[in-house]
Motif scaffolding. Sequence first.
Motif, PDB file in Angstrom:
ATOM      1  N   ALA A  21      -7.035  -6.729   2.112  1.00 23.71           N
ATOM      2  CA  ALA A  21      -5.945  -6.238   2.609  1.00 23.71           C
ATOM      3  C   ALA A  21      -6.288  -4.645   2.650  1.00 23.71           C
ATOM      4  O   ALA A  21      -5.568  -3.607   3.416  1.00 23.71           O
ATOM      5  N   GLN A  22      -6.748  -4.156   1.506  1.00 23.29           N
ATOM      6  CA  GLN A  22      -6.941  -2.704   0.946  1.00 23.29           C
ATOM      7  C   GLN A  22      -8.182  -2.276   1.673  1.00 23.29           C
ATOM      8  O   GLN A  22      -8.386  -1.065   1.655  1.00 23.29           O
ATOM      9  N   PHE A  45       9.256   3.174   3.776  1.00 20.81           N
ATOM     10  CA  PHE A  45       8.686   1.622   3.558  1.00 20.81           C
ATOM     11  C   PHE A  45       9.938   0.925   2.979  1.00 20.81           C
ATOM     12  O   PHE A  45      10.446   1.742   1.963  1.00 20.81           O
ATOM     13  N   HIS A  47      11.023  -2.655   0.713  1.00 15.81           N
ATOM     14  CA  HIS A  47      10.603  -3.786   0.739  1.00 15.81           C
ATOM     15  C   HIS A  47      11.978  -4.698   0.117  1.00 15.81           C
ATOM     16  O   HIS A  47      12.556  -4.178  -0.778  1.00 15.81           O
ATOM     17  N   GLU A  68       7.966  -8.305  -5.893  1.00 15.49           N
ATOM     18  CA  GLU A  68       7.985  -9.206  -4.916  1.00 15.49           C
ATOM     19  C   GLU A  68       7.140 -10.401  -4.930  1.00 15.49           C
ATOM     20  O   GLU A  68       7.156 -11.194  -4.099  1.00 15.49           O
ATOM     21  N   HIS A 116       8.432 -11.210   3.887  1.00 16.44           N
ATOM     22  CA  HIS A 116       7.318 -10.890   2.960  1.00 16.44           C
ATOM     23  C   HIS A 116       6.612 -12.292   2.705  1.00 16.44           C
ATOM     24  O   HIS A 116       6.886 -13.302   3.281  1.00 16.44           O
ATOM     25  N   HIS A 117       5.618 -12.193   1.679  1.00 15.46           N
ATOM     26  CA  HIS A 117       4.871 -13.406   1.377  1.00 15.46           C
ATOM     27  C   HIS A 117       5.801 -14.822   1.023  1.00 15.46           C
ATOM     28  O   HIS A 117       5.468 -15.826   1.074  1.00 15.46           O
ATOM     29  N   TYR A 160       7.492  -5.076   8.858  1.00 15.32           N
ATOM     30  CA  TYR A 160       6.635  -5.646   7.987  1.00 15.32           C
ATOM     31  C   TYR A 160       6.492  -7.012   8.308  1.00 15.32           C
ATOM     32  O   TYR A 160       7.657  -7.675   8.228  1.00 15.32           O
ATOM     33  N   TRP A 212       3.770  -3.902  11.250  1.00 16.74           N
ATOM     34  CA  TRP A 212       3.072  -3.876   9.848  1.00 16.74           C
ATOM     35  C   TRP A 212       2.480  -4.992   9.183  1.00 16.74           C
ATOM     36  O   TRP A 212       3.245  -5.685   8.440  1.00 16.74           O
ATOM     37  N   ASP A 214      -0.209  -7.638   7.000  1.00 16.37           N
ATOM     38  CA  ASP A 214      -0.411  -7.445   5.583  1.00 16.37           C
ATOM     39  C   ASP A 214      -1.233  -8.652   5.223  1.00 16.37           C
ATOM     40  O   ASP A 214      -0.883  -9.699   5.479  1.00 16.37           O
ATOM     41  N   THR A 215      -2.211  -8.375   4.197  1.00 11.10           N
ATOM     42  CA  THR A 215      -3.029  -9.315   3.696  1.00 11.10           C
ATOM     43  C   THR A 215      -3.558 -10.533   4.722  1.00 11.10           C
ATOM     44  O   THR A 215      -2.996 -11.474   4.436  1.00 11.10           O
ATOM     45  N   ARG A 243      -4.051  -3.646   8.919  1.00  9.87           N
ATOM     46  CA  ARG A 243      -3.944  -5.097   8.103  1.00  9.87           C
ATOM     47  C   ARG A 243      -3.623  -6.238   8.847  1.00  9.87           C
ATOM     48  O   ARG A 243      -3.533  -7.272   8.575  1.00  9.87           O
ATOM     49  N   ASP A 256      -3.376   0.238  -1.058  1.00  9.02           N
ATOM     50  CA  ASP A 256      -1.716   0.707  -1.813  1.00  9.02           C
ATOM     51  C   ASP A 256      -2.111   1.548  -2.647  1.00  9.02           C
ATOM     52  O   ASP A 256      -2.932   1.776  -3.653  1.00  9.02           O
ATOM     53  N   ILE A 271      -0.154   4.759   1.572  1.00 11.49           N
ATOM     54  CA  ILE A 271       0.992   3.744   1.331  1.00 11.49           C
ATOM     55  C   ILE A 271       1.382   3.861  -0.309  1.00 11.49           C
ATOM     56  O   ILE A 271       0.391   3.437  -1.020  1.00 11.49           O
ATOM     57  N   TRP A 278       7.179  -2.682  -5.188  1.00 10.45           N
ATOM     58  CA  TRP A 278       7.543  -2.418  -4.009  1.00 10.45           C
ATOM     59  C   TRP A 278       8.787  -3.136  -3.859  1.00 10.45           C
ATOM     60  O   TRP A 278       9.766  -2.477  -3.738  1.00 10.45           O
TER      61      TRP A 278
HETATM   62  O1  FHN Z   1       0.944  -8.221  -1.498  1.00 12.06           O
HETATM   63  C1  FHN Z   1       1.343  -7.035  -0.682  1.00 12.06           C
HETATM   64  C2  FHN Z   1       2.383  -6.177  -1.365  1.00 12.06           C
HETATM   65  O2  FHN Z   1       3.473  -7.230  -2.214  1.00 12.06           O
HETATM   66  C3  FHN Z   1       2.921  -5.093  -0.908  1.00 12.06           C
HETATM   67  O3  FHN Z   1       3.627  -5.573   0.393  1.00 12.06           O
HETATM   68  C4  FHN Z   1       1.701  -4.236  -0.368  1.00 12.06           C
HETATM   69  C5  FHN Z   1       2.337  -3.202   0.465  1.00 12.06           C
HETATM   70  O4  FHN Z   1       1.222  -2.418   1.010  1.00 12.06           O
HETATM   71  N1  FHN Z   1       1.086  -4.956   0.506  1.00 12.06           N
HETATM   72  C6  FHN Z   1       0.374  -6.236  -0.295  1.00 12.06           C
HETATM   73  C7  FHN Z   1      -0.663  -5.687  -1.211  1.00 12.06           C
HETATM   74  O5  FHN Z   1      -1.665  -4.962  -0.611  1.00 12.06           O
END
Ligand code: FHN
Length: 588
Positions: A21-22, A45, A47, A68, A116-117, A160, A212, A214-215, A243, A256, A271, A278
């Motif tokens: 993701a990064q 942002f 969370h 989180e 979120h996850h 997100y 947004w 992510d991962t 992402r 991040d 970010i 977060w």
């Molecule tokens: O795993 C997530 C993390 O919990 C958070 O949401 C960040 C925010 O950029 N994004 C993921 C890790 O890069």
Amino acid sequence: MIKQIIAFFICILLYAATVSAQSAVATPAENLKTKWFREARFGMFIHWGLFAQHAGTYKEKKYYGISEWLQERAKIPAKEYEKFAAEFNPVDFNAAQWVSFAKASGIKYIVITAKHHEGFAMFKSMASAFNIVDATPYKKDPMKELAAECKKAGIRLGFYYSQFQDWHEPNGGGNDWDFDNTKKDYPVYYATKAIPQIKELLTNYGDLGLIWFDTPGDMTQEQSKEFLKKVKDWQPNCLVSSRVGNGLGDYTDFGDGEVPAGVVKGPWEAIFTHNDSWGYSSFDNNFKTPKEIIRLLTTISSKGGNLLLNIGPMANGKIPDLSQKYFLETGKWLIKNGQSIYGTTCSLIKPQPWGVTTNKPGKLFIHIFQSPLNGKITIPVKGLTLLSVYWLSNKKPVAAAMKSTGLQLQLPPLLPDTRDAVVVVEYSGTIVENYDTPEVWSRQYPEFYLLPDYATVKGNATISTVTYSHYFGDWKHAVCIKNLQSPTDEVSFDIQVKEKGDYKITLEYAADKNSEGEEGILEIAGQQFPFQVLKTGEYDEWKPLSWIRQTVAILSVTQPRLYTLKIKPARAGRELFNLKRIIAEPVE
Ligand code: FHN
């Protein structure tokens, strides 16, 4: 042993999930749709989810780092985690208060975790009963209220959405403590939960600024494309973060906590967490101060990007006190100085010992972080006709003149703001982009940094980002000079030394056992200063990286002029080090 092997594979999975993701992608081109985003510069942002209830502690154990991820770290079974919803009752949530706080903090867009996850939808969903309306005593949809308040306040809203990782679902990514990874059918999860929920978000909450993602984890190019296409089908103007995976998206999100090297063209976002987590953590007190936030925002703006700075509200809906206080303080600075941030374009010159610059047509904004002893600063721009030069915060004039060396300002002993005092230069003429001017060393400053961003590298030497972390998931990044392995690999800087005298030269680096004992040479003014590399520790992305400051030379300058400083290995061997910066200090 089996435990260690399992732990190893979990680390690899986590690594793949977060690191993929990064990784930076090629920056997409700017277009009309991204105009608002590029001009916004400062986003918030948020969370918020079931994880906020535990605030980083589970069964009396504190989980330092990003809160989180509690379910994953404590390996809480999905069935048990599901029960937390029955306790989640954010009675103090007040969308109007959140939005007026954001507005007073100078925020132009909000991005909140719709899911979120952990897999819990913070909105009413027909696609999954694991949502705030159907599964909690709260029974209301906070995203509806937030969307309405954002619309009223003229703040863009983004959601997100964790499109691959979903620890609640047998076919979602990430949860291997309940569900066998080899049996997962990700397309089933996309079709039955992720895509239907994204449709809900894009059709039930009015116009969105962005989604947004992510991962992206194991998503294929086709799957990422499909997500992107769906968003555009439902809201053609809604932007999508990079992402979404596989090099796609409307703008780039860096890692991040990462600020990229130098100026980056095209729309992008850095970010950052406010403390080290977060999600809300009751014991994390490492909050960035107003000065740190203001300088971070300014620095990112000068590189052409946005700052998306996070808050982690508590389970009851309250925003942590220090986040409120420090965001509002930043907002006060922005009320006076916002013109030098919003709608600006990147710096056309490199960072200077006194600070950085941002631009608008006919206006140059000079952000002063540090004033020299004699108050004289020179900005390396040429051929401008000055129309008016003044402090942005109080409109009082600043003494200025165009000289052959550049634009010269005479600053007063007391700056209007010690965090970032902004001078506006209204001019006619053109500032030509030029990042090749020499660095400046002058006895008017306590110390100077030569940063890798604008170094000249030769041979195999590279300017690369080194990633590491403190607490779990609390990523850090340092732009470094790497791959100095033989005398033909070299890094160099041109330096204009302003005054005679001695200068102490110190290298700041990290080196592991592979580099220990290697010899390098610093060359300047026809002199060679040899040094031996010291081991600072072993490199592990999941651990803190230790840096050493090692003084390797004292340069006696008898003639102020242009010098070239070079660093290279004494002989072919192993890599010298990760060189973060070179520090020069006038000897008193
Ligand atoms: O795993 C997530 C993390 O919990 C958070 O949401 C960040 C925010 O950029 N994004 C993921 C890790 O890069």
